[in-house]
Scaffold this active site. Structure first.
Site, PDB file in Angstrom:
ATOM      1  CG  HIS A  57      19.118  62.844  32.987  1.00 41.52           C
ATOM      2  ND1 HIS A  57      20.490  61.791  32.911  1.00 41.52           N
ATOM      3  CD2 HIS A  57      18.556  62.550  31.812  1.00 41.52           C
ATOM      4  CE1 HIS A  57      19.899  60.628  32.397  1.00 41.52           C
ATOM      5  NE2 HIS A  57      19.093  61.106  31.126  1.00 41.52           N
ATOM      6  CG  HIS A  81      19.060  61.637  26.507  1.00 40.26           C
ATOM      7  ND1 HIS A  81      19.981  62.033  27.076  1.00 40.26           N
ATOM      8  CD2 HIS A  81      18.037  60.678  27.016  1.00 40.26           C
ATOM      9  CE1 HIS A  81      19.600  61.985  28.463  1.00 40.26           C
ATOM     10  NE2 HIS A  81      18.708  61.250  28.146  1.00 40.26           N
ATOM     11  CD  GLU A  85       9.835  59.696  25.911  1.00 41.29           C
ATOM     12  OE1 GLU A  85      10.858  59.595  25.738  1.00 41.29           O
ATOM     13  OE2 GLU A  85       8.825  58.994  26.061  1.00 41.29           O
ATOM     14  CG  ASP A  86      10.760  63.705  28.719  1.00 39.91           C
ATOM     15  OD1 ASP A  86      10.373  63.113  28.967  1.00 39.91           O
ATOM     16  OD2 ASP A  86      12.047  63.688  29.841  1.00 39.91           O
ATOM     17  CG  ASP A 150      19.180  57.737  29.102  1.00 37.34           C
ATOM     18  OD1 ASP A 150      18.965  58.521  29.963  1.00 37.34           O
ATOM     19  OD2 ASP A 150      18.517  57.375  28.981  1.00 37.34           O
ATOM     20  CG  ASP A 270      38.393  34.520  41.493  1.00 32.83           C
ATOM     21  OD1 ASP A 270      37.296  34.135  42.029  1.00 32.83           O
ATOM     22  OD2 ASP A 270      37.683  33.730  40.016  1.00 32.83           O
TER      23      ASP A 270
HETATM   24 MN    MN Z   1      17.430  59.828  30.037  1.00 30.44          MN
END
Ligand code: MN
Length: 742
Positions: A57, A81, A85-86, A150, A270
C-alpha cells in the site's frame, strides 16, 4: 541506519525509482530508499485485507504521489504515512523527525490527524465545512495531496474491505475527497475517485452506464484524438493561436446527467467533447465557422453564450457536430479570459458569514496552487515549487466538531462560549461548562482545529456572566449575551449603568448632587432618543450603548447644571494600600514558573486570591504581576503578539498559604441591595461576626430604591472568600454580589 536484504527489497520500488530518474527533476534518492526500507521494517508482518503484505500500500501511494510531480519529502511521507498510527509500539513522530527531518514528520503527523469522518446523512453545508476543515488541519497542502493519493489507492483496492466499510468510504470519497481534488485542480484523480465511488455506491447504475458506453462507442476509443488532430491542422491553416482540450466524458458524469437531469443515454451528445481556447472574441466566431465547415452541425444544439452570457457570467460558444461514423461531439469555443471565469468564476457567488474569508479568496488561493501543479509549468525548480505550497489557507478560522459530528467554523481565537452561542443562543445562555475531547475545559479556552467540543448546559443556570462579553471573540455571541441582559436583568442593568455614568460625571465635576445627576442623565437620554434616565442606564448597563458615545453630551449637560467656576479638575484617585505589596520573597505564596521567592505583586484589576487559577505577567521594573487566569486583561493581553511572550506560568504555594506565612489578601466585591436604612449596618455586622476586616467601603445610591456597596476586605483564600460572600448574600435586602469593581 542498517537495513537487511536491501537489494532484494529495493526491487519492490524499482519502477518508482525509474519514474523518478526519468522525470528530469532532482530527488534525494537515498532518502527515498531509506524511507521505503524503514516503512518496510515497520510494517513487517502486517497484512492488508487482501492478504498482501502491508508495504504494498505505501509503495502504491508513493508511486501515485511521484506521478503527481511532488517532491522527495512528500514521497517519503507517502511511504511512512501509516507507520505512526499502525506501528505505534515501534516508532513515533520524534523518531521519524530524527531520521527523515522535521518536514517529513510534519507531513506524517498531518496525515495521521486526518481521520475518517462519519459523514452519513450530512447536508451539503456540512460537507463543505468538513472539506474546509481538512484543508485547515493540513497546515501544508502537501498533506492533502498525499492524502488524496492514499485515498485513491484505498479506493482502487476497496473490494477487499467489508461491505459496510466500503459504503462509508465511498460516500466520503464522493463528497469530501473528490471535491477537494477538483478544487486543487487534479482532474485525473478527481475523476477516478468519482468513478470508483460510484461503482460502490450504485453498482447497478454504474454497470448500466458502462454498458451503454460499450454499446455505442466501444469501437471508437481513439475517436477524440483523431478529431483533435484534424481540427488542430485546420485551425493552423487559418493561422489561429489556440489551445485544444479534448475529453471523453467519465462514467460518473454521464451517470449524473442521466439521473440528475433525467436524460436518456441517447440524449447525451457530449460524451466526446473538444474545447478550443483562442485569444479574442472575434476568433471564437472564426473558429466556429471553421468547425461548421468541417463537420455537419446538429440542429438546435448551437448556443451563443458570448452575446448572451449565463447569469453566472459564463461565456462560450457551444455547438454539437457529427463526426466520423455518425458520432456526435460537443465543441466549446471561448477566449482565455472566458475560460478563466468558467473554471473559477462561480466561486464568487459563495460567501460566508462570521467574518471568515470569502469563498472567492479561498478559491483564488486554490486556483493558484492548481496553476502551480500544472505539469506544463516546468520553470519552477521542485524546491521553490514545494516551498510555495506551504500556505495557510484557512489561517483565520477554527473548525471543531460537535459531539454529533457536525463541523462548526468560527473565526480563529473564538472561545468555547462563542461555540456555544454559535450552536444556539439557548445553549450559550444555559452554558455552565464545556468539554474538549471529553475533558473538562475552562470556558474561555480557544479550541483547536478538529477538536470535539461539548457544551454542558443546565436548566438551573443563572445565565451568562457580564464578563463573557469581554471574553468572547465573535460579535454574534456578544450581541446574544447583550440581548439576554437586556431582557432578563433590567433592574441590575440600571444600577450598573447608573454607576458607570455617575463615575463619568464625577470625572467632569465632583460637585453634583444625586438629583442633579438624575436630571443630567434624563437630558442625555432624551438627546439620544430614549424616554427616561433609566432607559439610558439600562442600555449602558447591558452594553447596548457604549459610554464613549454619550461622553460629549454628558459633559455638555453637566456644564449646564454646574457653574463653570465650580468645575473641578479630575484627579486620579490614588490606590489605598492597606497591605504591603509583596516583594523579594519575603512575602511568599506564589511559585512563578516553578520558582519560589520571585518578586511579584497582585494585579489591581482582578485581586487574585489563593485558590484562584492565576498567571503572571513580566512587568518592566517591578517583577511579575499576578492576575486571575480569567481576568479580562489576561484574555485580551494573551492575544497581543507584542506581549504574548511575557506571560508566565504561576501557581499558589498552598502549603505556605495554609501556614499563614503569606500575609493577608485583598478581596473586592460589589453588593447590590435595596436602599434600606438597615442594610449597611447589617453588612458590617456580618463581616465583624466573621472577623473580616473592612479595608474600604463605599456606598452609592441608585435611584430611589437601590444601593451599590463597594467593599474591600481581608481574605485568606478563595474558600474563605466564597463563605464570606455566601454569608453576605443572606443579609436582608442584599440582592446580588459581584466580584471585582466592574
Ligand atoms: Mn494509507
Amino acid at each position: 541506519m542498517h537495513y537487511s536484504d536491501t537489494d532484494e527489497r529495493l526491487e519492490q520500488i524499482k519502477s518508482l525509482l525509474g519514474m523518478l530518474s526519468s522525470s528530469g527533476k532532482k530527488f534525494d534518492i537515498e532518502k527515498i530508499k531509506d524511507a521505503f526500507l524503514y516503512a518496510s521494517d515497520m510494517h513487517e508482518g502486517q497484512f492488508r485485507n487482501s492478504g498482501e503484505p502491508y508495504i504494498v500500500h505505501p509503495i502504491a501511494v508513493a508511486e501515485i504521489v511521484a506521478a503527481l510531480g511532488l517532491d522527495t519529502d512528500s514521497i517519503c511521507a507517502a511511504f511512512l504515512h501509516d507507520t505512526v498510527e499502525d506501528c505505534s509500539e515501534k516508532t513515533n513522530l520524534d523518531i521519524i523527525s530524527k531520521f527523515f527531518g522535521q518536514d517529513v514528520a510534519m507531513l506524517v503527523d498531518g496525515l495521521t490527524k486526518l481521520v475518517d469522518m462519519n459523514i452519513e446523512d450530512k447536508e451539503e453545508a456540512q460537507m463543505e465545512n468538513i472539506r474546509r476543515m481538512l484543508l485547515a488541519m493540513s497546515k501544508d497542502i502537501r498533506v492533502i495531496f498525499v492524502k488524496l493519493c492514499d485515498r485513491l489507492h484505498n479506493m482502487r483496492t476497496l473490494d477487499a474491505k467489508p461491505e459496510a466499510k466500503r459504503r462509508t468510504t465511498a460516500l466520503e470519497t464522493m463528497h469530501v475527497y473528490a471535491p477537494l481534488a477538483h478544487r486543487l485542480g487534479i482532474q485525473r484523480i478527481k475523476q477516478e475517485l468519482e468513478n470508483l465511488a460510484l461503482l460502490y455506491l450504485d453498482p447497478i447504475g454504474y454497470a448500466e452506464v458502462t454498458n451503454h458506453i460499450e454499446e455505442k462507442y466501444g469501437q471508437n476509443r481513439d475517436f477524440i484524438s483523431n478529431v483533435r488532430k484534424s481540427v488542430s491542422d485546420e485551425l493552423e491553416r487559418y493561422n489561429l493561436k489556440f489551445t485544444l482540450e479534448g475529453r471523453v466524458k467519465t462514467v460518473y458524469s454521464i451517470y449524473r446527467k442521466m439521473y440528475n437531469q433525467s436524460k436518456e443515454f441517447d440524449e447525451i451528445y457530449d460524451f466526446y467533447a473538444l474545447r478550443i481556447i483562442v485569444e479574442t472574441e472575434l476568433e471564437c466566431y472564426t473558429a466556429l465557422g471553421i468547425i461548421h465547415e468541417m463537420y455537419k452541425s446538429m440542429p438546435g444544439r448551437f448556443k451563443d453564450y458570448i452575446s448572451t452570457p449565463k447569469p453566472n457570467m459564463y461565456q462560450s460558444l457551444h455547438t454539437t457536430v457529427i463526426g466520423r461514423a455518425g458520432i456526435p461531439f460537443e465543441v466549446q469555443i471561448r477566449t482565455r479570459e472566458m475560460h478563466h471565469i468558467a473554471e473559477y468564476g462561480i466561486a464568487a457567488h459563495w460567501k460566508y458569514k462570521s467574518g471568515a474569508q470569502s469563498r472567492e479568496e479561498i478559491d483564488n488561493k486554490l486556483e493558484w496552487i492548481s496553476r502551480l501543479i500544472d505539469t506544463e509549468n516546468e520553470n519552477l525548480a521542485p524546491d521553490d515549487f514545494m516551498h510555495s505550497l506551504k500556505i495557510d489557507i484557512f489561517h483565520d478560522e477554527t473548525f471543531v466538531f460537535t459531539p454529533k459530528g457536525d463541523v462548526i467554523a468560527l473565526p480563529q481565537g473564538s472561545t468555547l462560549i462563542d461555540f456555544a452561542y454559535a450552536i444556539h443562543s439557548q445553549i450559550g445562555n444555559r452554558m455552565v461548562g464545556a468539554k474538549i475531547n471529553g475533558m473538562i475545559a475552562p470556558i474561555d479556552r480557544c479550541p483547536q482545529n478538529g477538536e470535539i467540543v461539548e457544551i454542558i448546559t443546565s436548566a438551573s443556570s443563572k445565565g451568562p456572566s457580564r464578563d463573557w462579553m469581554k471574553i468572547v471573540k465573535t460579535g454574534e455571541a456578544r450581541s446574544k449575551i447583550r440581548q439576554w441582559f437586556k431582557k432578563e436583568k433590567r433592574s441590575e442593568n440600571i444600577i450598573i449603568g447608573r454607576s458607570d455614568i455617575d463615575r463619568e460625571i464625577a470625572r467632569i465635576s465632583k460637585n453634583t448632587t444625586e438629583s442633579q445627576r438624575t436630571e443630567i442623565i434624563a437630558s442625555v437620554a432624551k438627546r439620544v432618543g430614549m424616554q427616561e434616565a433609566d432607559d439610558l442606564c439600562n442600555a449602558v448597563g447591558y452594553g447596548g450603548m457604549p459610554i464613549s458615545k454619550i461622553l460629549a453630551k454628558l459633559k455638555e449637560e453637566v456644564l449646564k447644571v454646574v457653574k463653570p467656576e465650580e468645575e473641578v479638575k479630575i484627579v486620579e484617585v490614588e490606590e489605598v494600600k492597606t497591605v504591603a505589596p509583596p516583594s523579594n520573597g519575603k512575602y511568599g505564596g506564589i511559585i512563578i514558573d516553578g520558582e519560589r521567592g520571585c518578586a511579584f505583586k497582585f494585579a489591581k484589576c482582578c485581586n487574585p486570591l489563593p485558590g484562584d487559577s492565576i498567571i503572571g505577567f513580566i512587568t518592566k521594573g517591578y517583577g511579575v504581576s499576578i492576575h486571575k487566569r480569567d481576568c479580562p486583561n489576561v484574555i485580551t493581553g494573551m492575544k497581543s503578539e507584542e506581549f504574548f511572550h511575557r506571560w508566565i506560568r504561576a501557581e499558589w504555594d498552598l502549603s505556605e498559604v495554609k501556614q499563614g506565612n503569606t500575609g493577608i489578601y485583598e478581596a473586592v466585591i460589589q453588593i447590590f441591595a435595596d436602599n434600606d436604612i438597615s442594610v449597611i449596618a447589617n453588612i458590617t455586622a456580618a463581616l465583624a461576626d466573621m472577623r473580616v476586616s473592612i479595608l474600604q467601603i463605599n456606598t452609592r445610591k441608585q435611584g430611589d430604591d437601590d444601593v451599590v456597596v463597594s467593599l474591600k476586605f481581608t481574605c485568606k483564600d478563595i474558600g474563605h472568600f466564597n463563605s464570606v460572600v455566601s454569608k453576605l448574600r443572606n443579609v436582608p435586602h442584599v440582592n446580588n454580589i459581584v466580584r471585582g469593581f466592574n
